[in-house]
Design a protein around this motif. Structure first.
Motif, mmCIF file in Angstrom:
data_model
loop_
_atom_site.group_PDB
_atom_site.id
_atom_site.type_symbol
_atom_site.label_atom_id
_atom_site.label_comp_id
_atom_site.label_asym_id
_atom_site.label_seq_id
_atom_site.Cartn_x
_atom_site.Cartn_y
_atom_site.Cartn_z
ATOM 1 N N PRO A 61 -18.498 -57.809 -9.685
ATOM 2 C CA PRO A 61 -17.741 -56.838 -8.896
ATOM 3 C C PRO A 61 -18.656 -56.221 -7.845
ATOM 4 O O PRO A 61 -19.885 -56.241 -7.996
ATOM 5 N N PRO A 62 -18.120 -55.694 -6.783
ATOM 6 C CA PRO A 62 -18.964 -54.998 -5.803
ATOM 7 C C PRO A 62 -19.703 -53.843 -6.473
ATOM 8 O O PRO A 62 -19.104 -53.056 -7.205
ATOM 9 N N ILE A 63 -21.005 -53.750 -6.255
ATOM 10 C CA ILE A 63 -21.819 -52.669 -6.821
ATOM 11 C C ILE A 63 -22.578 -52.014 -5.673
ATOM 12 O O ILE A 63 -23.717 -52.402 -5.368
ATOM 13 N N PRO A 64 -21.983 -51.057 -5.006
ATOM 14 C CA PRO A 64 -22.648 -50.431 -3.850
ATOM 15 C C PRO A 64 -24.007 -49.854 -4.221
ATOM 16 O O PRO A 64 -24.157 -49.174 -5.239
ATOM 17 N N GLY A 65 -25.002 -50.151 -3.390
ATOM 18 C CA GLY A 65 -26.339 -49.614 -3.588
ATOM 19 C C GLY A 65 -27.270 -50.493 -4.398
ATOM 20 O O GLY A 65 -28.485 -50.258 -4.439
ATOM 21 N N ILE A 66 -26.733 -51.540 -5.050
ATOM 22 C CA ILE A 66 -27.570 -52.349 -5.939
ATOM 23 C C ILE A 66 -28.649 -53.104 -5.165
ATOM 24 O O ILE A 66 -29.700 -53.433 -5.716
ATOM 25 N N GLU A 67 -28.439 -53.344 -3.874
ATOM 26 C CA GLU A 67 -29.424 -54.058 -3.071
ATOM 27 C C GLU A 67 -30.671 -53.207 -2.823
ATOM 28 O O GLU A 67 -31.718 -53.730 -2.435
ATOM 29 N N ASP A 68 -30.586 -51.901 -3.095
ATOM 30 C CA ASP A 68 -31.724 -51.000 -2.900
ATOM 31 C C ASP A 68 -32.459 -50.703 -4.198
ATOM 32 O O ASP A 68 -33.280 -49.788 -4.261
ATOM 33 N N VAL A 69 -32.155 -51.473 -5.233
ATOM 34 C CA VAL A 69 -32.724 -51.250 -6.565
ATOM 35 C C VAL A 69 -33.608 -52.422 -6.962
ATOM 36 O O VAL A 69 -33.292 -53.580 -6.673
ATOM 37 N N VAL A 203 -24.146 -47.100 -13.778
ATOM 38 C CA VAL A 203 -25.464 -46.599 -13.388
ATOM 39 C C VAL A 203 -25.505 -46.272 -11.903
ATOM 40 O O VAL A 203 -26.007 -45.216 -11.486
ATOM 41 N N MET A 204 -24.978 -47.169 -11.075
ATOM 42 C CA MET A 204 -25.081 -46.966 -9.635
ATOM 43 C C MET A 204 -24.198 -45.812 -9.165
ATOM 44 O O MET A 204 -24.560 -45.080 -8.235
ATOM 45 N N THR A 205 -23.041 -45.617 -9.794
ATOM 46 C CA THR A 205 -22.210 -44.459 -9.457
ATOM 47 C C THR A 205 -22.934 -43.168 -9.818
ATOM 48 O O THR A 205 -22.879 -42.175 -9.090
ATOM 49 N N TRP A 206 -23.629 -43.196 -10.951
ATOM 50 C CA TRP A 206 -24.404 -42.031 -11.401
ATOM 51 C C TRP A 206 -25.560 -41.736 -10.441
ATOM 52 O O TRP A 206 -25.745 -40.594 -10.009
ATOM 53 N N LEU A 207 -26.321 -42.755 -10.069
ATOM 54 C CA LEU A 207 -27.479 -42.546 -9.202
ATOM 55 C C LEU A 207 -27.077 -42.056 -7.819
ATOM 56 O O LEU A 207 -27.875 -41.419 -7.122
ATOM 57 N N ASP A 208 -25.849 -42.333 -7.445
ATOM 58 C CA ASP A 208 -25.372 -41.873 -6.139
ATOM 59 C C ASP A 208 -25.293 -40.346 -6.077
ATOM 60 O O ASP A 208 -25.196 -39.774 -4.993
ATOM 61 N N GLN A 209 -25.375 -39.693 -7.240
ATOM 62 C CA GLN A 209 -25.351 -38.232 -7.275
ATOM 63 C C GLN A 209 -26.728 -37.634 -6.960
ATOM 64 O O GLN A 209 -26.844 -36.427 -6.750
ATOM 65 N N PHE A 210 -27.775 -38.461 -6.948
ATOM 66 C CA PHE A 210 -29.146 -37.981 -6.758
ATOM 67 C C PHE A 210 -29.678 -38.376 -5.378
ATOM 68 O O PHE A 210 -29.252 -39.366 -4.793
ATOM 69 N N ASP A 211 -30.649 -37.616 -4.911
ATOM 70 C CA ASP A 211 -31.323 -37.891 -3.640
ATOM 71 C C ASP A 211 -32.530 -38.784 -3.920
ATOM 72 O O ASP A 211 -33.520 -38.333 -4.506
ATOM 73 N N HIS A 212 -32.450 -40.026 -3.501
ATOM 74 C CA HIS A 212 -33.517 -40.987 -3.816
ATOM 75 C C HIS A 212 -34.820 -40.691 -3.075
ATOM 76 O O HIS A 212 -35.857 -41.268 -3.398
ATOM 77 N N THR A 213 -34.777 -39.809 -2.083
ATOM 78 C CA THR A 213 -35.998 -39.490 -1.327
ATOM 79 C C THR A 213 -36.846 -38.442 -2.045
ATOM 80 O O THR A 213 -37.947 -38.116 -1.595
ATOM 81 N N LYS A 214 -36.324 -37.899 -3.139
ATOM 82 C CA LYS A 214 -37.064 -36.915 -3.927
ATOM 83 C C LYS A 214 -37.546 -37.556 -5.226
ATOM 84 O O LYS A 214 -36.968 -38.540 -5.690
ATOM 85 N N PRO A 215 -38.608 -37.013 -5.831
ATOM 86 C CA PRO A 215 -39.140 -37.609 -7.065
ATOM 87 C C PRO A 215 -38.235 -37.330 -8.264
ATOM 88 O O PRO A 215 -38.106 -36.183 -8.695
#
Length: 447
Positions: A61-69, A203-215
């Motif tokens: 299925p489409p998993i938005p953001g998975i290409e950045d993981v 997992v990817m829906t969950w991570l979308d709640q966080f700012d990846h530019t922060k630790p």
């Protein structure tokens, strides 16, 4: 004579076929392209194709953001051939970027397994924990001995008599460095082991709640002495800045941190300590990231600071290859038939665990993990009567000539060659499930 227009059409078709063939064998791909099983992306309005067994063919299925993981799997030579291959057909099938680190470099089903210890400081490799490593580097799999595969019960300090387990703690800090080198532009690094299951859309829906530019350092909270860290086998997540800090710290203080590793028994604890030292504290994620397997889950528990039912279920641990395949097929069916991509703990119980319990509500050679001892029961039927008499009892088990009951249901595990016998009161469990109902919205925890 072939008409010119028809000839041009044949040439165009032939050219398209050649280009398609070259693309699929990797002629136009990057020089480090890793082989992986073929997968297709589909949507629910397209009838699924069937495989050779007449079953719906796997799809992604489409998993938005998975290409950045970058997905990072940690394993070891004594388990890799048994536990890793199932992931190529399931959890890693739809992942564009993954790497597998072990204590032995080899190839499994066309996928390179990297030796994560090869660049470690030579002084650290003189540690007795590395005797096992040096043996397999020198002799390969022929150097493995019967005792290397011997398992033991997990104690308060792990499995100190297992040579592969003792070596495992040394992998975490080198793995952090190597993962960052492997894909320095990844936004997220998701770490797992060979007995970890991950629900990727969740997992990817969950991570979308966080700012990846922060630790960020996300995982199931575990504590040894004064160190709070993410449990490794449950899976844990590091944002790029967090991993960069850990990698820099290890580069700067390698000798000191190798000494620290030697003095501890858990590598995930060592990594957690290093992250804490550089100002990256653990973000608690239970029950989103789980250290339990399917049989251990108590989706109705009220004993902890969160009630699991409406929380997303991102990972599970201690799963066999068969368990991983069954869960993956379960999610495939949800995606294909109902377009359900987010997995909640309530969904997991209602759609997976409860049907499994209902299919065989009394089982021999089975321990459903009922835990409240009932001293007056002398037989399985006595145990049944006690549970039925107690209106809140939903399951019972008779093992080692003792009766145990519980107020919340668990699936439990097979207990072959034992006298364990378990049973559930299905009507009561169904009532509990209906009372819980559907969740108005998923709970993603704190941010």
């Amino acid at each position: 004579m072939v008409p010119r227009r028809f000839s041009r059409r044949l040439i165009a078709i032939a050219t398209a076929i050649v280009l398609f063939f070259l693309y699929n064998i990797g002629f136009f791909s990057g020089h480090n392209r890793q082989w992986r099983p073929h997968f297709t992306t589909t949507t629910t309005d397209i009838a699924p194709s069937l495989n050779e067994n007449g079953e719906p063919a796997p799809f992604c299925p489409p998993i938005p953001g998975i290409e950045d993981v970058l997905v990072v799997m940690k394993t070891g030579v004594t388990e890799s051939r048994e536990k890793v291959p199932i992931h190529f057909q399931t959890t890693l099938r739809c992942i564009p970027h993954f790497v597998i680190y072990s204590d032995f470099e080899e190839e499994i089903e066309g996928v390179k397994i990297h030796d994560v210890l090869r660049n470690m400081d030579s002084a650290a490799q003189k540690n007795p924990d590395f005797d096992f490593y040096h043996r397999i580097v020198k002799y390969g799999r022929k150097g493995l001995e019967q005792q290397d595969f011997a398992d033991e019960a997990n104690s308060a300090i792990g499995k100190p008599n297992n040579p592969g387990w003792k070596l495992d703690k040394w992998k975490f800090l080198p793995m952090a460095q190597e993962a960052l080198r492997y894909k320095p532009d990844a936004k997220w690094f998701i770490f797992m082991e060979a007995d970890t299951y991950i629900s990727w859309p969740t997992v990817m829906t969950w991570l979308d709640q966080f700012d990846h530019t922060k630790p960020h350092y996300l995982g199931t909270e575990t504590q040894i002495a004064d160190v709070i860290f993410a449990h490794g086998g449950s899976g844990f997540v590091l944002s790029n800045p967090a991993l960069q800090r850990a990698s820099d710290e290890y580069t700067t203080r390698e000798v000191e941190l190798n000494k620290f590793t030697d003095e501890h028994w858990a590598g995930d604890c060592v990594l957690g300590k290093v992250l804490s030292n550089v100002g990256v504290n653990l973000h608690f994620t239970w029950p989103i990231i789980q250290n339990s397997d399917i049989g251990e889950l108590d989706e109705f528990t009220t004993d902890f600071y969160r009630k699991p039912w409406c929380f997303i279920a991102a990972t599970l641990h201690h799963l066999s290859p068969i368990d991983i395949e069954k869960l993956w097929k379960f999610e495939q069916k949800r995606w294909r038939d109902k377009n359900k991509r987010l997995l909640l703990h309530g969904d997991l119980f209602r759609e997976y665990i409860f049907p499994e319990i209902s299919s065989q509500p009394t089982r021999s050679d089975w321990n459903n993990m009922a835990h409240e001892e009932q001293p007056f029961a002398k037989t399985f039927e006595d145990c049944r009567l006690i549970c039925e008499t107690q209106k809140t009892c939903v399951q019972f088990a008779f093992r080692e000539d003792k009766c145990f009951t519980s107020l919340t249901p668990r699936l439990g595990h097979a207990a072959p060659s034992s006298d364990a016998k378990s049973s559930w009161i299905i009507s009561r469990i169904r009532d509990m499930t209906e009372k819980k109902g559907l969740c108005r919205k998923p709970d993603f925890g704190d941010f």
